[in-house]
Design an enzyme around this catalytic site. Structure first.
Site, PDB file in Angstrom:
ATOM      1  N   ASP A  95       0.863  -1.182   0.000  1.00  0.00           N
ATOM      2  CA  ASP A  95       0.000   0.000   0.000  1.00  0.00           C
ATOM      3  C   ASP A  95       0.906   1.241   0.000  1.00  0.00           C
ATOM      4  O   ASP A  95       2.126   1.126   0.173  1.00  0.00           O
ATOM      5  CB  ASP A  95      -0.838  -0.072   1.288  1.00  0.00           C
ATOM      6  CG  ASP A  95      -1.971   0.929   1.335  1.00  0.00           C
ATOM      7  OD1 ASP A  95      -2.355   1.455   0.287  1.00  0.00           O
ATOM      8  OD2 ASP A  95      -2.471   1.179   2.451  1.00  0.00           O
ATOM      9  N   GLU A 135       2.979   5.055  -3.781  1.00  0.00           N
ATOM     10  CA  GLU A 135       3.068   6.070  -4.878  1.00  0.00           C
ATOM     11  C   GLU A 135       4.432   6.736  -4.918  1.00  0.00           C
ATOM     12  O   GLU A 135       4.874   7.099  -6.018  1.00  0.00           O
ATOM     13  CB  GLU A 135       1.963   7.121  -4.699  1.00  0.00           C
ATOM     14  CG  GLU A 135       0.556   6.580  -4.836  1.00  0.00           C
ATOM     15  CD  GLU A 135       0.117   5.743  -3.651  1.00  0.00           C
ATOM     16  OE1 GLU A 135       0.635   5.981  -2.542  1.00  0.00           O
ATOM     17  OE2 GLU A 135      -0.715   4.852  -3.836  1.00  0.00           O
ATOM     18  N   ASP A 187      -9.155   4.651  -1.975  1.00  0.00           N
ATOM     19  CA  ASP A 187     -10.034   5.025  -0.850  1.00  0.00           C
ATOM     20  C   ASP A 187     -11.310   5.709  -1.307  1.00  0.00           C
ATOM     21  O   ASP A 187     -11.438   6.937  -1.295  1.00  0.00           O
ATOM     22  CB  ASP A 187      -9.255   5.934   0.105  1.00  0.00           C
ATOM     23  CG  ASP A 187      -8.090   5.204   0.751  1.00  0.00           C
ATOM     24  OD1 ASP A 187      -8.009   3.967   0.591  1.00  0.00           O
ATOM     25  OD2 ASP A 187      -7.266   5.857   1.412  1.00  0.00           O
TER      26      ASP A 187
HETATM   27  C1  NOJ Z   1      -4.611   3.390   2.642  1.00  0.00           C
HETATM   28  C2  NOJ Z   1      -5.289   2.321   1.841  1.00  0.00           C
HETATM   29  O1  NOJ Z   1      -5.788   2.864   0.648  1.00  0.00           O
HETATM   30  C3  NOJ Z   1      -6.370   1.678   2.675  1.00  0.00           C
HETATM   31  O2  NOJ Z   1      -6.991   0.655   1.923  1.00  0.00           O
HETATM   32  C4  NOJ Z   1      -5.782   1.122   3.954  1.00  0.00           C
HETATM   33  O3  NOJ Z   1      -6.815   0.581   4.741  1.00  0.00           O
HETATM   34  C5  NOJ Z   1      -5.078   2.245   4.718  1.00  0.00           C
HETATM   35  N1  NOJ Z   1      -4.072   2.819   3.874  1.00  0.00           N
HETATM   36  C6  NOJ Z   1      -4.435   1.752   6.015  1.00  0.00           C
HETATM   37  O4  NOJ Z   1      -3.430   0.862   5.772  1.00  0.00           O
END
Ligand code: NOJ
Length: 910
Positions: free
Chosen positions: A509, A512, A584
């Site tokens: 995660d 970027e 998100d």
């Molecule tokens: C950002 C991610 O996009 C999300 O899916 C994740 O739950 C959070 N980071 C926490 O790790």
């Protein structure tokens, strides 16, 4: 530490206070030095009608061995009574029968500058973006006789291509079968900001150029960018002849068909963390695939702009043509044009270069249950057993950030997860898997960051020292996975962490990378990577280097086992090794609705293993939204429920009885269709076929479908779906192509005739989904707790005939877990229905595989408009004929337990 708006929003978020993403965290084109300069230049040059780029005819060389044309383009600058000429070397190649590639670079004599910065333009994108096994097939190029030269133009042909380089105003014109298809630099927007120093800058621009922010950045959050190499952007325009529909350049939260950007900001490709992102916008997102597809009847064009720096793209639709203007902050101009008869072939051709989408673990095509967070071992095992109690199948459970010991990746929180191996083996008992989150930001001062510092494989700041920034753990460093030594070290960490259990996988995660105190939520552009390249030049590739390193760690440890890696950030080529998702999102109808064009868009740019968080990451969906989101989500290639830490729990077993039963029914439908889905994944793996497949990809000659992005097909399997994405809906319009369409659930005929938009009933329990006449799909109908437990279950074949009584289908089967399919350990069966005769023909079979012996328990034939079927049928198998009863139902005829194994050739005469 500087407290930027992004940091503040993020911190509030980590305390459970969710605020919307602020647009002003990101630059507008007018605030981005190079975007503004290039847009302005484009406008001015069209007015002045000047041209500052020409072909140096004397420099042209035609390398007959490589079939490459090379030479120089001359940039001329007339300023302060001086006439400066800058030679820019180019190469042009034709290959594979459908591609033209052009590269334009700049000679910079010295390689390394101050503080280890690389002065060369970054030209290693293909190292990451191309399939390592890809070898272009050079084409025989013929210089057009009798004049290899004429005064102005240089024309040559190869197969169906004719390519003309015109010299005075530099242009490349591409003809296919003698028709104009694409012109490069048609509107004279070529702009190559050559290397210059601040001192000589003002003598070094043409009158159409504006010296805006060439050596500084005035955007509030990036004022400290040192821009050590000054302006070095590259820009170029492309005219698509006779095409007024463009698609691609994922990732954007926008319609499938790209919008005209004349009066708005260009589409931007710049990998950034856009939590709660804005919808219907050209703003950048987590991933970047600089590949656009233009579609018209009988011809489609792909354009791959191979540049991983910050990139903006203007789209303009003309009367019958369309133009795209590409502007990248640094690097070289390197693009590939693909010309094919259909858009599907364009996507296939693109994945031939950048790599086939991976064939995933069969289990990963099942249902994924995730939330931020499952708190401890007991929580995990309770979710696991409650799914079983309520008979809801699932394959993957996920652990987000909080399983770690103080956000130190590669560790487990000791009290909560005292014995991960025990927990994993309990999950493994039913064939289930666990995914844990591991991000590339590494907390300062623990053994992992110390090892990275000791090995000097961190991302460096502009002073060539380790870069420290803020992310979940607080102060962190970032591993520089561009460096092969960093990948090796990462492998060690991954392998030690996953050690023996074979059901533990990784989610990368925030790659970027997301940096809370960084400009535009990400890395300062003057950070340095391996070989001294600036972040500016390689930014959009970083995420790929991280997930690639993770994938390689798995394969290195267990070469025969397919890994599963989820990445948030991606670039062209990511499809070879990772799945992704749309980040998100929010639990509301608008996000559900837009998830469909977003996933479709990923699919046509070769990154099919994608889904959206079900039923919205932020916020609490009501029951209606939840049901509708699951009904849509079962068609995402990557089918995962996920929720923010601050939301109420919403695992399917917690829902009220009605909601739970509808949601369960649809999750089970996904499992029933696993054989069909897995075959679609295989088509994607072998030919790049989109898994969630836009209408226009199946019907490129039907103009009605250019704009339709709220209904789609499942691969080439003939299943047509129109999810409901609005509240209080009882019925919805759907556009049926011509033919026969049967309701997926009861096989009743829903449409028979020519193309028509009809309103169909869609109460809450009902998902409008159909099988197109002409297809045969395969199912496994028995409920099991996981896909592994379905392994030996029998098949059901569903035949949906055309009005003429014909249908075809294909089934692909392998062990779903290993790379043995590469050695031919697979089964491929062709199914055919023709005038009341059904054929099962084995196309490929490995005799030692267990899956050959799985039986067919049922054959269901939809009543087609013209069909009549007798009371009994005859099975011909191994030269023996047997009579079998045919059961006539309302909308179908059913043959039960015909006594056939899927790996046999057979024939049934009805
Ligand atoms: C950002 C991610 O996009 C999300 O899916 C994740 O739950 C959070 N980071 C926490 O790790």
């Amino acid at each position: 530490m500087k407290l930027s708006l992004s940091t503040l929003l993020r911190w509030l978020l980590s305390f459970g206070i969710a605020l919307a993403f602020q647009d002003d965290l990101l630059k507008k084109c007018s605030q981005s030095g190079f975007c503004h300069r290039n847009r302005q230049y484009a406008k001015n040059i069209q007015e002045s009608r000047n041209s500052h780029y020409s072909l140096d005819q004397g420099s042209l060389e035609f390398d007959t061995n490589n079939h490459t044309i090379q030479g120089f383009i001359i940039k001329s600058i007339k300023a302060n009574q001086k006439d400066i000429k800058i030679p820019l070397p180019f190469t042009l190649d034709l290959f594979d029968g459908d591609k033209v590639r052009f590269r334009l670079d700049e000679h910079r004599s010295i390689k390394l500058g101050k503080a280890g910065i690389n002065l060369q333009r970054y030209n290693e994108t293909e190292h990451w973006a191309f399939d390592p096994d890809y070898i272009p097939i050079r084409q025989e190029v013929i210089a057009k006789s009798p004049t290899f030269w004429n005064k102005k133009d240089f024309t040559f042909t190869a197969d169906r291509f004719t390519v003309t380089l015109s010299s005075q105003d530099f242009q490349i014109n591409v003809k296919y079968d003698s028709a104009d298809v694409l012109t490069v630099n048609s509107d004279n927007m070529l702009n190559f900001e050559h290397y210059r120093t601040l001192e000589e800058n003002f003598e070094n621009i043409n009158e159409e150029e504006e010296p805006f922010n060439m050596f500084k950045d005035s955007f509030a959050d990036s004022k400290s960018d040192s821009i050590p190499l000054g302006p070095e952007s590259v820009a170029l325009d492309f005219k698509f002849h006779g095409i007024s529909n463009l698609y691609g350049i994922a990732e954007h939260a926008d319609s499938l068909r790209l919008r005209d950007t004349s009066n708005i900001d260009p589409y931007r490709l710049y990998n950034v963390d856009v939590f709660q992102y804005k919808l219907n916008s050209t703003l950048p997102m987590y991933g970047s695939i600089p590949f656009v597809v233009g579609i018209k009847e009988s011809l489609s064009i792909g354009l791959f702009w191979m540049n991983p720096s910050d990139t903006w793209i203007d789209i303009q639709y003309g009367h019958s043509d369309s133009s795209t203007h590409w502007m990248s902050e640094s690097g070289i101009i390197d693009f590939i044009v693909i010309v094919q008869e259909t858009p599907k072939l364009v996507t296939e051709s693109y994945v031939n270069i950048t790599g086939k989408p991976m064939l995933p673990l069969l289990s990963s095509v099942g249902y994924h249950q995730c939330r931020w967070n499952y708190n401890d071992e007991k929580d995990v095992l309770t979710v696991d057993s409650l799914m079983d109690k309520w008979q809801i199948p699932y394959d993957f459970l996920w652990l987000d950030l909080e399983y770690t010991d103080q956000k130190q990746y590669f560790t487990w929180k000791p009290d909560a997860f005292p014995n991960p191996t025990r927990m994993l083996s309990k999950l493994a008992f039913l064939g289930r898997n666990l995914v844990t989150l591991i991000d590339p930001h590494i907390k300062s001062n623990y053994h992992i960051s110390e090892a990275i510092i000791a090995a000097k494989v961190y991302v460096r700041n502009a002073l060539n020292k380790p870069f420290f920034g803020q992310c979940w753990p607080g102060e962190s460093i970032w591993i520089d996975t561009f460096n092969p030594l960093a990948s090796k070290l990462w492998s060690k960490f991954v392998q030690t962490f996953i050690s023996t259990p074979s059901n533990l996988y990784i989610w990368n995660d925030m790659n970027e990378p997301s940096i809370f105190d960084g400009p535009e939520t990400t890395a300062p552009k003057d950070l340095l990577h391996y070989n001294g390249f600036e972040e500016r030049s390689v930014h959009n590739l970083y995420g790929l280097t991280v997930h690639q390193a993770t994938y390689d760690s798995f394969v290195d440890m267990n070469p025969n086992k397919r890994p599963f890696v989820l990445t948030r950030s991606f670039f062209s080529g990511s499809q070879r090794t990772a799945a992704t998702w749309t980040g998100d999102n929010v639990a509301n109808w608008e996000y559900l609705q837009l998830s469909i064009p977003m996933v479709l868009s990923h699919n046509i740019v070769g990154m099919p293993a994608t889904g959206a968080d079900i039923a919205g990451f932020f916020g609490n969906p009501d029951d209606e939204l939840l049901i509708r989101w699951y009904q849509a989500g079962i068609w995402y290639p990557f089918f995962r429920a996920h929720a923010h830490i601050d939301t109420r729990r919403r695992e399917p077993f917690l829902l009220n009885e009605r909601t739970r039963s509808v949601v369960t029914e649809f999750i089970r439908l996904r499992y029933q269709l696993l054989p069909t889905l897995y075959t679609a994944f295989h088509d994607s793996h072998s030919r790049g076929i989109p898994i969630m497949n836009p209408m226009i990809y199946e019907h490129p000659n039907v103009a009605n479908f250019y704009d339709i992005d709220d209904q789609f097909y499942l691969g080439e399997q003939g299943i047509l779906v129109k999810p409901v994405t609005s509240a209080n809906t009882k019925s919805i319009p759907i556009t049926f192509p011509s033919g026969v369409f049967y309701d997926l659930q009861n096989l009743e005929i829903a449409h028979f005739g020519t193309l028509e938009t009809k309103t169909v009933s869609a109460p809450l329990e009902k998902l409008p989904a159909y099988i197109a006449g002409g297809h045969i799909i395969t199912r496994k109908d028995q409920y099991r707790r996981s896909s592994r437990l379905m392994q030996n279950d029998p098949y059901t074949l569903v035949i949906a005939p055309t009005a003429y009584g014909t249908a075809k289908g294909r089934l692909y089967v392998d062990d779903g877990e290993t790379f043995a399919y590469k050695q031919g350990k697979l089964l491929e069966v062709e199914l055919e229905y023709n005038k009341n005769v059904i054929y099962g023909t084995v196309l490929h079979k490995d005799t030692s595989s267990f899956f050959n012996d799985i039986s067919i328990e049922k054959i269901v034939i939809a009543h087609h408009p013209d069909g009549k079927v007798a009371e009994t049928c005859t099975l011909e198998l191994d030269d023996i004929r047997t009579n079998i009863e045919v059961i006539h139902e309302d909308h179908s005829h059913v043959i039960k337990n015909p006594g056939i194994q899927i790996g046999q050739d057979w024939k049934i005469i009805l």
